[in-house]
Scaffold this motif. Structure first.
Motif, PDB file in Angstrom:
ATOM      1  N   ILE A   1     -15.352 -59.657 -26.696  1.00 47.38           N
ATOM      2  CA  ILE A   1     -14.872 -58.515 -25.923  1.00 47.38           C
ATOM      3  C   ILE A   1     -15.574 -57.268 -26.461  1.00 47.38           C
ATOM      4  O   ILE A   1     -15.530 -56.995 -27.652  1.00 47.38           O
ATOM      5  CB  ILE A   1     -13.323 -58.394 -25.972  1.00 47.38           C
ATOM      6  CG1 ILE A   1     -12.835 -57.158 -25.239  1.00 47.38           C
ATOM      7  CG2 ILE A   1     -12.794 -58.433 -27.383  1.00 47.38           C
ATOM      8  CD1 ILE A   1     -12.989 -57.226 -23.752  1.00 47.38           C
TER       9      ILE A   1
ATOM     10  N   GLY B   1     -14.236 -59.091 -31.408  1.00 51.17           N
ATOM     11  CA  GLY B   1     -14.058 -57.747 -30.864  1.00 51.17           C
ATOM     12  C   GLY B   1     -15.199 -56.859 -31.326  1.00 51.17           C
ATOM     13  O   GLY B   1     -15.533 -56.854 -32.508  1.00 51.17           O
TER      14      GLY B   1
ATOM     15  N   THR C   1     -11.969 -72.104 -27.162  1.00 52.69           N
ATOM     16  CA  THR C   1     -12.563 -71.038 -26.365  1.00 52.69           C
ATOM     17  C   THR C   1     -13.330 -70.109 -27.302  1.00 52.69           C
ATOM     18  O   THR C   1     -12.951 -69.912 -28.449  1.00 52.69           O
ATOM     19  CB  THR C   1     -11.488 -70.234 -25.613  1.00 52.69           C
ATOM     20  OG1 THR C   1     -10.587 -69.654 -26.562  1.00 52.69           O
ATOM     21  CG2 THR C   1     -10.715 -71.118 -24.652  1.00 52.69           C
ATOM     22  N   LYS C   2     -14.433 -69.569 -26.806  1.00 54.93           N
ATOM     23  CA  LYS C   2     -15.245 -68.634 -27.583  1.00 54.93           C
ATOM     24  C   LYS C   2     -15.509 -67.425 -26.692  1.00 54.93           C
ATOM     25  O   LYS C   2     -16.179 -67.560 -25.661  1.00 54.93           O
ATOM     26  CB  LYS C   2     -16.564 -69.282 -28.002  1.00 54.93           C
ATOM     27  CG  LYS C   2     -16.408 -70.452 -28.948  1.00 54.93           C
ATOM     28  CD  LYS C   2     -17.771 -71.045 -29.285  1.00 54.93           C
ATOM     29  CE  LYS C   2     -17.655 -72.223 -30.216  1.00 54.93           C
ATOM     30  NZ  LYS C   2     -18.976 -72.819 -30.495  1.00 54.93           N
ATOM     31  N   GLU C   3     -14.972 -66.283 -27.100  1.00 55.27           N
ATOM     32  CA  GLU C   3     -15.076 -65.103 -26.252  1.00 55.27           C
ATOM     33  C   GLU C   3     -15.423 -63.872 -27.071  1.00 55.27           C
ATOM     34  O   GLU C   3     -14.990 -63.724 -28.209  1.00 55.27           O
ATOM     35  CB  GLU C   3     -13.772 -64.893 -25.501  1.00 55.27           C
ATOM     36  CG  GLU C   3     -13.451 -66.122 -24.644  1.00 55.27           C
ATOM     37  CD  GLU C   3     -12.196 -66.001 -23.847  1.00 55.27           C
ATOM     38  OE1 GLU C   3     -12.324 -65.631 -22.669  1.00 55.27           O
ATOM     39  OE2 GLU C   3     -11.125 -66.278 -24.390  1.00 55.27           O
TER      40      GLU C   3
ATOM     41  N   ALA D   1      -9.487 -56.826 -30.214  1.00 61.09           N
ATOM     42  CA  ALA D   1      -9.293 -58.285 -30.200  1.00 61.09           C
ATOM     43  C   ALA D   1      -7.817 -58.636 -30.021  1.00 61.09           C
ATOM     44  O   ALA D   1      -7.474 -59.583 -29.301  1.00 61.09           O
ATOM     45  CB  ALA D   1      -9.838 -58.903 -31.487  1.00 61.09           C
TER      46      ALA D   1
ATOM     47  N   PHE E   1      -6.879 -58.107 -26.416  1.00 58.78           N
ATOM     48  CA  PHE E   1      -7.432 -59.213 -25.621  1.00 58.78           C
ATOM     49  C   PHE E   1      -6.580 -60.464 -25.779  1.00 58.78           C
ATOM     50  O   PHE E   1      -6.211 -61.113 -24.807  1.00 58.78           O
ATOM     51  CB  PHE E   1      -8.874 -59.461 -26.062  1.00 58.78           C
ATOM     52  CG  PHE E   1      -9.625 -60.425 -25.195  1.00 58.78           C
ATOM     53  CD1 PHE E   1     -10.237 -60.001 -24.035  1.00 58.78           C
ATOM     54  CD2 PHE E   1      -9.752 -61.753 -25.553  1.00 58.78           C
ATOM     55  CE1 PHE E   1     -10.952 -60.885 -23.234  1.00 58.78           C
ATOM     56  CE2 PHE E   1     -10.462 -62.645 -24.767  1.00 58.78           C
ATOM     57  CZ  PHE E   1     -11.056 -62.207 -23.599  1.00 58.78           C
ATOM     58  N   ARG E   2      -6.244 -60.811 -27.020  1.00 60.18           N
ATOM     59  CA  ARG E   2      -5.409 -61.984 -27.311  1.00 60.18           C
ATOM     60  C   ARG E   2      -4.050 -61.889 -26.613  1.00 60.18           C
ATOM     61  O   ARG E   2      -3.528 -62.877 -26.094  1.00 60.18           O
ATOM     62  CB  ARG E   2      -5.192 -62.087 -28.827  1.00 60.18           C
ATOM     63  CG  ARG E   2      -4.217 -63.197 -29.241  1.00 60.18           C
ATOM     64  CD  ARG E   2      -3.688 -63.012 -30.630  1.00 60.18           C
ATOM     65  NE  ARG E   2      -2.810 -61.838 -30.699  1.00 60.18           N
ATOM     66  CZ  ARG E   2      -2.431 -61.278 -31.844  1.00 60.18           C
ATOM     67  NH1 ARG E   2      -2.856 -61.724 -32.998  1.00 60.18           N
ATOM     68  NH2 ARG E   2      -1.634 -60.218 -31.827  1.00 60.18           N
TER      69      ARG E   2
ATOM     70  N   ILE F   1     -12.250 -65.147 -30.946  1.00 57.32           N
ATOM     71  CA  ILE F   1     -12.445 -63.898 -30.216  1.00 57.32           C
ATOM     72  C   ILE F   1     -13.186 -62.958 -31.160  1.00 57.32           C
ATOM     73  O   ILE F   1     -12.762 -62.764 -32.301  1.00 57.32           O
ATOM     74  CB  ILE F   1     -11.106 -63.258 -29.793  1.00 57.32           C
ATOM     75  CG1 ILE F   1     -10.342 -64.171 -28.839  1.00 57.32           C
ATOM     76  CG2 ILE F   1     -11.358 -61.879 -29.155  1.00 57.32           C
ATOM     77  CD1 ILE F   1      -8.916 -63.708 -28.548  1.00 57.32           C
TER      78      ILE F   1
ATOM     79  N   LYS G   1      -7.166 -59.902 -21.402  1.00 58.53           N
ATOM     80  CA  LYS G   1      -8.308 -60.577 -20.768  1.00 58.53           C
ATOM     81  C   LYS G   1      -8.288 -60.394 -19.241  1.00 58.53           C
ATOM     82  O   LYS G   1      -9.330 -60.196 -18.621  1.00 58.53           O
ATOM     83  CB  LYS G   1      -8.316 -62.053 -21.117  1.00 58.53           C
ATOM     84  CG  LYS G   1      -9.449 -62.818 -20.490  1.00 58.53           C
ATOM     85  CD  LYS G   1      -9.450 -64.269 -20.919  1.00 58.53           C
ATOM     86  CE  LYS G   1     -10.578 -65.047 -20.254  1.00 58.53           C
ATOM     87  NZ  LYS G   1     -10.631 -66.424 -20.727  1.00 58.53           N
TER      88      LYS G   1
ATOM     89  N   PHE H   1     -20.651 -68.232 -25.939  1.00 58.44           N
ATOM     90  CA  PHE H   1     -19.496 -67.351 -25.811  1.00 58.44           C
ATOM     91  C   PHE H   1     -19.444 -66.725 -24.421  1.00 58.44           C
ATOM     92  O   PHE H   1     -20.476 -66.367 -23.852  1.00 58.44           O
ATOM     93  CB  PHE H   1     -19.568 -66.212 -26.841  1.00 58.44           C
ATOM     94  CG  PHE H   1     -19.091 -66.583 -28.205  1.00 58.44           C
ATOM     95  CD1 PHE H   1     -17.877 -66.118 -28.681  1.00 58.44           C
ATOM     96  CD2 PHE H   1     -19.863 -67.384 -29.032  1.00 58.44           C
ATOM     97  CE1 PHE H   1     -17.444 -66.449 -29.950  1.00 58.44           C
ATOM     98  CE2 PHE H   1     -19.440 -67.722 -30.300  1.00 58.44           C
ATOM     99  CZ  PHE H   1     -18.216 -67.258 -30.767  1.00 58.44           C
TER     100      PHE H   1
ATOM    101  N   HIS I   1     -16.942 -60.371 -22.240  1.00 60.45           N
ATOM    102  CA  HIS I   1     -16.101 -59.509 -21.397  1.00 60.45           C
ATOM    103  C   HIS I   1     -16.303 -58.062 -21.804  1.00 60.45           C
ATOM    104  O   HIS I   1     -16.638 -57.776 -22.946  1.00 60.45           O
ATOM    105  CB  HIS I   1     -14.622 -59.857 -21.572  1.00 60.45           C
ATOM    106  CG  HIS I   1     -14.319 -61.297 -21.385  1.00 60.45           C
ATOM    107  ND1 HIS I   1     -14.026 -61.850 -20.161  1.00 60.45           N
ATOM    108  CD2 HIS I   1     -14.268 -62.314 -22.275  1.00 60.45           C
ATOM    109  CE1 HIS I   1     -13.797 -63.144 -20.309  1.00 60.45           C
ATOM    110  NE2 HIS I   1     -13.944 -63.455 -21.578  1.00 60.45           N
TER     111      HIS I   1
END
Length: 185
Positions: A85, A10, A81-83, A170, A173-174, A8, A178, A123, A126
């Protein structure tokens, strides 16, 4: 259900500096900020320079390798997963200096998002407003969250709170945020 492993990032953008955090498998791995040397540059030049610096900072990391290193067996690449935020402007932006305001902040978010999308297309991106993710927490409280999650933060100069906010974003989000985000592509 299999445990998820991932990355993640941030991002707390602004028109003069952007805080960033890198979380790997639920733990803050690194964080920092990028800023422009010439604050009097016109906005598009400032935000483009800052976005390029941000991408250069993040390209130093091998995200999959970092996630696998901490995952342990039985890690499977499909579980990663690759995100990203990104905080984006709400209806109000604080600041009384020339070159601040909603349009300038929006430009910074757009340029950062575009650059990250170009560099890190794998990624999922969001967006969330400060009103949604901050939950009424003050800058001091968000700094405390950042220091708890990343002990290095205690010795980090962060006058505007941009690094602390990127870390706290981050973490939010974690910890389930999300579902309250807007997907961005």
């Amino acid at each position: 259900m299999a445990e998820q492993y991932g990355v993640i990032i941030g991002i707390d953008p602004s028109s003069t500096k952007t805080g960033w955090s890198l979380m790997v498998n639920g733990v803050i791995y690194d964080a920092g900020e990028v800023h422009v040397k010439k604050r009097k540059q016109i906005t598009p030049h400032r935000t483009t320079e800052m976005a390029q610096k941000l991408c250069s900072q993040l390209k130093r990391y091998s995200f999959s390798r970092l996630a696998m290193k901490g995952a342990g067996p039985p890690y499977r690449p499909g579980q990663l997963t690759k995100e990203i935020i990104i905080e984006y402007p709400s209806a109000k932006v604080y600041g009384n200096r020339p070159g601040t305001g909603l349009a300038v902040y929006g430009d910074a978010v757009g340029v950062v998002r575009s650059s990250l999308g170009d560099e890190f297309g794998e990624f999922e991106i969001h967006y969330v407003t400060p009103d949604t993710w901050c939950g009424g927490h003050s800058k001091v409280k968000r700094r405390m969250i950042a220091e708890k999650e990343w002990p290095t933060m205690a010795d980090t100069k962060d006058s505007g709170g941009d690094i602390a906010d990127a870390i706290a974003l981050a973490v939010w989000f974690r910890d389930g945020g999300k579902s309250r985000c807007l997907a961005g592509g």
